[in-house]
Each structure stands twice: as structure tokens, then as C-alpha cells.
Design a protein around this motif. Structure first.
Motif, PDB file in Angstrom:
ATOM      1  N   MET A 181      36.655  17.723   8.551  1.00 52.79           N
ATOM      2  CA  MET A 181      37.290  19.282   9.049  1.00 52.79           C
ATOM      3  C   MET A 181      36.801  20.379   8.764  1.00 52.79           C
ATOM      4  O   MET A 181      36.402  20.849   9.697  1.00 52.79           O
ATOM      5  CB  MET A 181      38.899  18.886   9.508  1.00 52.79           C
ATOM      6  N   MET A 182      37.106  20.833   7.278  1.00 54.95           N
ATOM      7  CA  MET A 182      37.101  21.652   6.798  1.00 54.95           C
ATOM      8  C   MET A 182      35.325  22.347   6.830  1.00 54.95           C
ATOM      9  O   MET A 182      34.475  23.408   6.716  1.00 54.95           O
ATOM     10  CB  MET A 182      37.512  22.193   5.824  1.00 54.95           C
ATOM     11  N   TRP A 183      35.075  21.097   5.976  1.00 56.89           N
ATOM     12  CA  TRP A 183      33.499  21.274   5.873  1.00 56.89           C
ATOM     13  C   TRP A 183      31.873  21.766   7.826  1.00 56.89           C
ATOM     14  O   TRP A 183      31.420  21.956   7.416  1.00 56.89           O
ATOM     15  CB  TRP A 183      32.613  19.368   5.144  1.00 56.89           C
ATOM     16  N   TRP A 184      33.254  20.277   8.108  1.00 60.59           N
ATOM     17  CA  TRP A 184      32.246  21.008   9.689  1.00 60.59           C
ATOM     18  C   TRP A 184      32.407  22.080  10.725  1.00 60.59           C
ATOM     19  O   TRP A 184      31.716  22.200  11.057  1.00 60.59           O
ATOM     20  CB  TRP A 184      33.624  19.253  10.908  1.00 60.59           C
ATOM     21  N   SER A 185      33.360  22.451  10.288  1.00 66.12           N
ATOM     22  CA  SER A 185      34.286  23.521  10.794  1.00 66.12           C
ATOM     23  C   SER A 185      33.045  24.947   9.964  1.00 66.12           C
ATOM     24  O   SER A 185      32.571  25.721  10.847  1.00 66.12           O
ATOM     25  CB  SER A 185      35.094  24.092  11.033  1.00 66.12           C
ATOM     26  N   GLY A 186      32.575  24.486   9.124  1.00 66.21           N
ATOM     27  CA  GLY A 186      32.156  25.810   7.818  1.00 66.21           C
ATOM     28  C   GLY A 186      32.597  26.861   7.691  1.00 66.21           C
ATOM     29  O   GLY A 186      31.858  28.054   6.722  1.00 66.21           O
ATOM     30  N   SER A 187      33.883  27.325   7.833  1.00 66.56           N
ATOM     31  CA  SER A 187      34.263  28.610   7.609  1.00 66.56           C
ATOM     32  C   SER A 187      35.932  28.167   6.734  1.00 66.56           C
ATOM     33  O   SER A 187      36.516  26.988   6.467  1.00 66.56           O
ATOM     34  CB  SER A 187      35.452  29.027   8.506  1.00 66.56           C
ATOM     35  N   PHE A 188      35.588  28.805   5.581  1.00 71.36           N
ATOM     36  CA  PHE A 188      36.680  28.497   4.703  1.00 71.36           C
ATOM     37  C   PHE A 188      37.584  29.803   4.678  1.00 71.36           C
ATOM     38  O   PHE A 188      38.104  30.244   3.126  1.00 71.36           O
ATOM     39  CB  PHE A 188      36.205  28.598   3.047  1.00 71.36           C
ATOM     40  N   SER A 189      37.493  30.158   5.908  1.00 73.73           N
ATOM     41  CA  SER A 189      39.264  31.708   5.604  1.00 73.73           C
ATOM     42  C   SER A 189      40.466  30.824   4.889  1.00 73.73           C
ATOM     43  O   SER A 189      40.613  30.092   5.793  1.00 73.73           O
ATOM     44  CB  SER A 189      38.751  32.187   6.972  1.00 73.73           C
ATOM     45  N   SER A 190      40.912  32.096   4.711  1.00 77.97           N
ATOM     46  CA  SER A 190      42.122  31.348   3.884  1.00 77.97           C
ATOM     47  C   SER A 190      42.674  30.327   5.709  1.00 77.97           C
ATOM     48  O   SER A 190      43.782  29.912   5.859  1.00 77.97           O
ATOM     49  CB  SER A 190      43.175  32.266   4.296  1.00 77.97           C
ATOM     50  N   ALA A 191      43.216  31.452   7.426  1.00 75.10           N
ATOM     51  CA  ALA A 191      43.601  30.773   7.842  1.00 75.10           C
ATOM     52  C   ALA A 191      43.219  29.603   8.036  1.00 75.10           C
ATOM     53  O   ALA A 191      43.723  28.524   8.427  1.00 75.10           O
ATOM     54  CB  ALA A 191      43.958  32.090   8.873  1.00 75.10           C
ATOM     55  N   ASN A 192      42.098  29.000   8.001  1.00 78.77           N
ATOM     56  CA  ASN A 192      41.237  27.791   8.124  1.00 78.77           C
ATOM     57  C   ASN A 192      41.528  27.234   7.407  1.00 78.77           C
ATOM     58  O   ASN A 192      41.952  25.818   8.041  1.00 78.77           O
ATOM     59  CB  ASN A 192      39.995  28.210   8.780  1.00 78.77           C
ATOM     60  N   VAL A 193      41.853  27.541   6.725  1.00 77.30           N
ATOM     61  CA  VAL A 193      42.416  26.488   5.523  1.00 77.30           C
ATOM     62  C   VAL A 193      43.532  26.212   5.195  1.00 77.30           C
ATOM     63  O   VAL A 193      44.011  24.650   5.742  1.00 77.30           O
ATOM     64  CB  VAL A 193      42.286  26.892   4.380  1.00 77.30           C
ATOM     65  N   VAL A 194      45.006  27.250   5.890  1.00 77.60           N
ATOM     66  CA  VAL A 194      45.735  26.440   6.358  1.00 77.60           C
ATOM     67  C   VAL A 194      45.984  25.339   7.735  1.00 77.60           C
ATOM     68  O   VAL A 194      46.697  25.217   7.254  1.00 77.60           O
ATOM     69  CB  VAL A 194      46.857  28.196   6.118  1.00 77.60           C
ATOM     70  N   ILE A 195      45.932  26.086   8.258  1.00 74.41           N
ATOM     71  CA  ILE A 195      45.486  25.346   9.429  1.00 74.41           C
ATOM     72  C   ILE A 195      45.014  23.554   9.732  1.00 74.41           C
ATOM     73  O   ILE A 195      45.768  23.552  10.315  1.00 74.41           O
ATOM     74  CB  ILE A 195      44.687  26.174  10.638  1.00 74.41           C
ATOM     75  N   LEU A 196      43.778  23.816   9.308  1.00 76.10           N
ATOM     76  CA  LEU A 196      43.822  22.056   8.868  1.00 76.10           C
ATOM     77  C   LEU A 196      44.433  21.885   7.700  1.00 76.10           C
ATOM     78  O   LEU A 196      44.661  20.753   7.671  1.00 76.10           O
ATOM     79  CB  LEU A 196      41.856  22.470   8.475  1.00 76.10           C
ATOM     80  N   ALA A 197      44.379  22.708   6.760  1.00 79.36           N
ATOM     81  CA  ALA A 197      46.626  21.775   6.121  1.00 79.36           C
ATOM     82  C   ALA A 197      46.950  20.544   6.628  1.00 79.36           C
ATOM     83  O   ALA A 197      47.801  20.057   6.611  1.00 79.36           O
ATOM     84  CB  ALA A 197      46.279  22.418   4.573  1.00 79.36           C
ATOM     85  N   PHE A 198      47.728  21.616   7.154  1.00 81.09           N
ATOM     86  CA  PHE A 198      48.836  21.301   8.362  1.00 81.09           C
ATOM     87  C   PHE A 198      48.385  20.758   9.331  1.00 81.09           C
ATOM     88  O   PHE A 198      49.260  19.172   9.630  1.00 81.09           O
ATOM     89  CB  PHE A 198      49.244  22.950   8.927  1.00 81.09           C
ATOM     90  N   CYS A 199      47.080  20.487   9.973  1.00 79.20           N
ATOM     91  CA  CYS A 199      46.814  19.467  11.232  1.00 79.20           C
ATOM     92  C   CYS A 199      46.481  18.035  10.351  1.00 79.20           C
ATOM     93  O   CYS A 199      46.676  17.149  10.839  1.00 79.20           O
ATOM     94  CB  CYS A 199      45.658  20.287  12.009  1.00 79.20           C
ATOM     95  N   GLY A 200      45.891  18.022   8.775  1.00 79.68           N
ATOM     96  CA  GLY A 200      45.435  17.298   8.146  1.00 79.68           C
ATOM     97  C   GLY A 200      46.926  15.995   7.957  1.00 79.68           C
ATOM     98  O   GLY A 200      46.738  14.980   7.898  1.00 79.68           O
ATOM     99  N   THR A 201      47.897  17.180   7.816  1.00 76.32           N
ATOM    100  CA  THR A 201      49.348  16.650   7.161  1.00 76.32           C
ATOM    101  C   THR A 201      49.285  15.504   7.936  1.00 76.32           C
ATOM    102  O   THR A 201      49.838  14.438   8.330  1.00 76.32           O
ATOM    103  CB  THR A 201      49.976  17.575   6.639  1.00 76.32           C
ATOM    104  N   ALA A 202      49.807  16.264   9.991  1.00 71.87           N
ATOM    105  CA  ALA A 202      50.157  15.913  10.928  1.00 71.87           C
ATOM    106  C   ALA A 202      49.357  14.956  11.014  1.00 71.87           C
ATOM    107  O   ALA A 202      50.274  13.934  11.279  1.00 71.87           O
ATOM    108  CB  ALA A 202      50.326  16.842  11.894  1.00 71.87           C
ATOM    109  N   VAL A 203      47.736  14.995  10.981  1.00 70.19           N
ATOM    110  CA  VAL A 203      47.565  13.589  11.574  1.00 70.19           C
ATOM    111  C   VAL A 203      47.423  12.017  10.344  1.00 70.19           C
ATOM    112  O   VAL A 203      47.532  10.978  10.901  1.00 70.19           O
ATOM    113  CB  VAL A 203      45.974  13.399  10.781  1.00 70.19           C
TER     114      VAL A 203
END
Length: 71
Positions: A23-45
Motif C-alpha cells: 500500500m505504501m508503494w502503491w500510494s507513492g507518498s511517503f509522508s509521515s501521516a501516510n505512513v502512520v495511517i497505512l501502518a494502522f490500516c495494515g495492523t487492522a487488516v
């Protein structure tokens, strides 16, 4: 920790890491907010995947059910 669940838990961790990285690679954005949101979503998934696979394996008889684990 229950021994038959160790491979399932390890698989859930690997799935979580791969899903989050994808999801991080696909989104193309490595901002801190994006990393935190995707880490939270990854944990939930990953947790939902673990629960679904555990339920399915118990249903198929590949893992002992909750009533069998108490004995």
C-alpha cells in the motif's frame, strides 16, 4: 501461546507487513501521516485476516476449536 497457532500468527505478521509495504508503494507518498495511517490500516487488516483464517481453519477441523482448547 498455543503451539498450533504459531504458524498462523507468523503468517498474519508476514501478511500485515507485505500488505502495508504494498500500500505504501502503491500510494507513492511517503509522508509521515501516510505512513502512520497505512501502518494502522495494515495492523487492522492483518488482525482481521488472522481472525478469518483462524475461524476457517477451526471450521475445517485443521485447528482445535475454543471448547477443545480449554480441556
Amino acid at each position: 501461546m498455543n503451539r498450533p497457532l504459531i504458524p498462523l500468527k507468523a503468517g498474519a505478521i508476514v501478511f500485515t507487513l507485505l500488505w502495508t509495504a504494498w500500500m505504501m508503494w502503491w500510494s507513492g507518498s511517503f509522508s509521515s501521516a501516510n505512513v502512520v495511517i497505512l501502518a494502522f490500516c495494515g495492523t487492522a487488516v492483518g488482525y482481521l485476516w488472522y481472525r478469518a483464517m483462524r475461524w476457517q481453519f477451526e471450521r475445517m477441523g485443521m485447528l482445535p476449536g475454543p471448547e477443545d482448547q480449554a480441556k
